[in-house]
Design a protein around this motif. Structure first.
Motif, mmCIF file in Angstrom:
data_model
loop_
_atom_site.group_PDB
_atom_site.id
_atom_site.type_symbol
_atom_site.label_atom_id
_atom_site.label_comp_id
_atom_site.label_asym_id
_atom_site.label_seq_id
_atom_site.Cartn_x
_atom_site.Cartn_y
_atom_site.Cartn_z
ATOM 1 N N ARG A 173 5.721 -3.732 0.480
ATOM 2 C CA ARG A 173 4.300 -4.075 0.623
ATOM 3 C C ARG A 173 3.584 -3.899 -0.723
ATOM 4 O O ARG A 173 2.797 -4.772 -1.147
ATOM 5 C CB ARG A 173 3.681 -3.164 1.681
ATOM 6 C CG ARG A 173 2.189 -3.344 1.863
ATOM 7 C CD ARG A 173 1.875 -4.530 2.751
ATOM 8 N NE ARG A 173 0.439 -4.679 2.865
ATOM 9 C CZ ARG A 173 -0.307 -3.961 3.700
ATOM 10 N NH1 ARG A 173 0.244 -3.069 4.505
ATOM 11 N NH2 ARG A 173 -1.612 -4.158 3.760
ATOM 12 N N SER A 176 4.764 -6.658 -3.134
ATOM 13 C CA SER A 176 4.197 -7.950 -2.753
ATOM 14 C C SER A 176 2.744 -8.056 -3.192
ATOM 15 O O SER A 176 2.316 -9.076 -3.742
ATOM 16 C CB SER A 176 4.296 -8.143 -1.235
ATOM 17 O OG SER A 176 5.633 -8.163 -0.812
ATOM 18 N N LEU A 180 1.340 -10.894 -5.782
ATOM 19 C CA LEU A 180 0.419 -11.906 -5.283
ATOM 20 C C LEU A 180 -0.960 -11.826 -5.934
ATOM 21 O O LEU A 180 -1.765 -12.744 -5.794
ATOM 22 C CB LEU A 180 0.259 -11.782 -3.765
ATOM 23 C CG LEU A 180 1.480 -12.176 -2.926
ATOM 24 C CD1 LEU A 180 1.274 -11.769 -1.472
ATOM 25 C CD2 LEU A 180 1.744 -13.670 -3.034
ATOM 26 N N ARG A 250 13.928 -12.060 -1.192
ATOM 27 C CA ARG A 250 12.610 -11.609 -1.661
ATOM 28 C C ARG A 250 11.500 -12.504 -1.115
ATOM 29 O O ARG A 250 10.457 -12.017 -0.660
ATOM 30 C CB ARG A 250 12.563 -11.583 -3.189
ATOM 31 C CG ARG A 250 13.177 -10.349 -3.797
ATOM 32 C CD ARG A 250 12.753 -10.170 -5.241
ATOM 33 N NE ARG A 250 13.199 -11.265 -6.087
ATOM 34 C CZ ARG A 250 14.402 -11.352 -6.647
ATOM 35 N NH1 ARG A 250 15.281 -10.399 -6.436
ATOM 36 N NH2 ARG A 250 14.724 -12.371 -7.411
ATOM 37 N N ILE A 254 8.330 -11.342 1.385
ATOM 38 C CA ILE A 254 6.910 -11.509 1.041
ATOM 39 C C ILE A 254 6.206 -12.389 2.069
ATOM 40 O O ILE A 254 5.195 -12.007 2.659
ATOM 41 C CB ILE A 254 6.757 -12.096 -0.367
ATOM 42 C CG1 ILE A 254 7.256 -11.094 -1.425
ATOM 43 C CG2 ILE A 254 5.291 -12.452 -0.644
ATOM 44 C CD1 ILE A 254 7.255 -11.649 -2.838
ATOM 45 N N GLU A 258 3.434 -10.569 4.643
ATOM 46 C CA GLU A 258 2.088 -10.633 4.073
ATOM 47 C C GLU A 258 1.272 -11.777 4.674
ATOM 48 O O GLU A 258 0.158 -11.586 5.172
ATOM 49 C CB GLU A 258 2.182 -10.800 2.554
ATOM 50 C CG GLU A 258 0.851 -10.699 1.832
ATOM 51 C CD GLU A 258 0.377 -9.267 1.670
ATOM 52 O OE1 GLU A 258 -0.847 -9.054 1.665
ATOM 53 O OE2 GLU A 258 1.220 -8.375 1.549
#
Length: 418
Positions: A173, A176, A180, A250, A254, A258
């Motif tokens: 988390r 990510s 982002l 990966r 993500i 998310e």
């Protein structure tokens, strides 16, 4: 209009991306203004690069489906969303590939993402959703639905799906969020997050490979997606390379937690803003699928898009010409709010017909996890309607706060009572 000839130094100020979200984290108003005044216009990115912003449904669909627009941004002088440390620089990432490499990877893994494969997970997802709601109800009202339900649901699903230890979810988390972000942290911090994430996934894949070798021939160590991806081959008996496999995992981690978590939160808020909406779904569960499609259209949490570059001159349906080598940003959220495609696009209408939104994309880069995301969202909304039909906000709606500076726009909390 010759969009390729537009020069940010001489044209009017077209603003800087990312734009300010609309009400309740909705589609930025800047897209609607540009759609009318200048459907293809220049915008400045956080890196300082100037690219073309496309805002009409037909033009956006063309950019994402026309093979003359490329995701290969690794050449010298290519436009960048961020000056350094962006995931667009990773050559092994599926989202950064063009055919034929992109088509080869999709061909190898697509069997794991079919509607039938996603449906296999519905009973487990329902079990997870009910378990989370049991815990939330037992703890008592009020609660933060984002923390208690919207985020842990897709996290638990992706952990089970991939064979990821749930205890590690705070780690990915954090990674990510860093990857982002468009504003928080330095390029070095993004690169460090990328390295740490990569090392973690490499270890996860290696653990799966070791486990596979200890089991009877033909039987995987775990019934999870990483094992399926390790074993996946195309018709030429070609497997994923280690770098390709790690990047696939990966990306799934993500996107699998998310984005879905933010859509659950935003979709629930959209229903809570309409008194009686959850009770209506409880009385008519057949409406859940249509409601989820409208949530996906209106509550798409990503207000931007992945950059593309024109490999040759392209004329868009609007008549704008994009010159060879020009960078283009074509956001799906803008397409989903185009009144020429969706009458009264700002209205939330679960009964909307022909709701062919672009939330999951279109063309070669159509979201691999779209079928699983739909199942998760349907289960989440159905569970809330079934278990908590009287759910309501616990704070005035204008006190809700939203994350900023990220590729994903979501609620920071969703306080509710029942």
């Amino acid at each position: 209009m010759d969009a390729a000839a537009m020069d940010p130094a001489t044209s009017e100020d077209n603003g800087t991306y990312p734009f300010t979200p609309g009400a309740f984290g909705g589609c930025p108003a800047a897209y609607a203004r540009r759609r009318v005044d200048s459907p293809v216009s220049v915008v400045a990115l956080p890196s300082g690069d100037a690219v073309l912003l496309v805002t009409r449904f037909d033009d956006i669909r063309e950019v994402h489906s026309n093979p003359h627009f490329s995701r290969n941004l690794r050449y010298p002088g290519a436009p960048r969303m961020l000056a350094a440390g962006d995931f667009g620089e990773d050559p092994n990432s599926l989202v950064n590939m063009d055919p034929p490499e992109h088509a080869r990877l999709r061909r190898i893994v697509q069997g794991a993402f079919t509607p039938r494969a996603a449906e296999k997970w519905r009973p487990q997802i329902t079990e997870i959703a009910d378990g989370l709601l049991d815990a939330m109800i037992d703890a008592g009202s009020p609660a933060d639905l984002r923390t208690a339900f919207a985020f842990p649901l897709p996290v638990e699903v992706i952990c089970r799906l991939l064979g990821v230890p749930p205890k590690d979810s705070p780690l990915f988390r954090e990674w990510s969020d860093r990857l982002l972000s468009l504003t928080a942290g330095s390029a070095e911090e993004r690169l460090r997050a990328g390295r740490d994430f990569s090392a973690y996934v490499d270890g996860l894949v290696a653990d799966h490979r070791r486990g596979s070798r200890t089991d009877p021939p033909g039987e995987p160590a775990r019934n999870d997606l990483i094992d399926e991806l390790i074993a996946a081959r195309d018709e030429d008996e070609e497997r994923l390379g280690d770098g390709e496999l790690a990047n696939m995992v990966r990306g799934l981690i993500i996107a699998g937690h998310e984005t879905t978590a933010n859509v659950i939160s935003r979709g629930t808020l959209a229903l809570l803003r309409r008194p009686g909406a959850l009770a209506e779904l409880r009385a008519g569960p057949e409406r859940v699928a249509g409601t989820v499609e409208e949530i996906l259209r209106v509550e798409i949490p990503g207000h931007g898009a992945l950059l593309r570059v024109a490999k040759r001159e392209v004329r868009l349906p609007s008549g704008a010409v994009v010159g060879e080598g020009r960078g283009v940003l074509a956001p799906f959220v803008a397409a989903n709010h185009d009144p020429l495609r969706f009458p009264d696009p700002e209205a939330f209408d679960p009964a909307r017909t022909d709701n062919r939104h672009l939330t999951f994309g279109i063309g070669p880069h159509y979201c691999l996890g779209a079928n699983l995301a739909r199942v998760e969202l349907q289960v989440a909304i159905e569970a809330l309607a079934r278990r908590l039909p009287d759910l309501q906000l616990d704070v005035p709606i204008d006190e809700l706060t939203w994350s900023t500076g990220s590729r994903v726009c979501g609620l920071t909390a969703l306080p509710v009572r029942w």
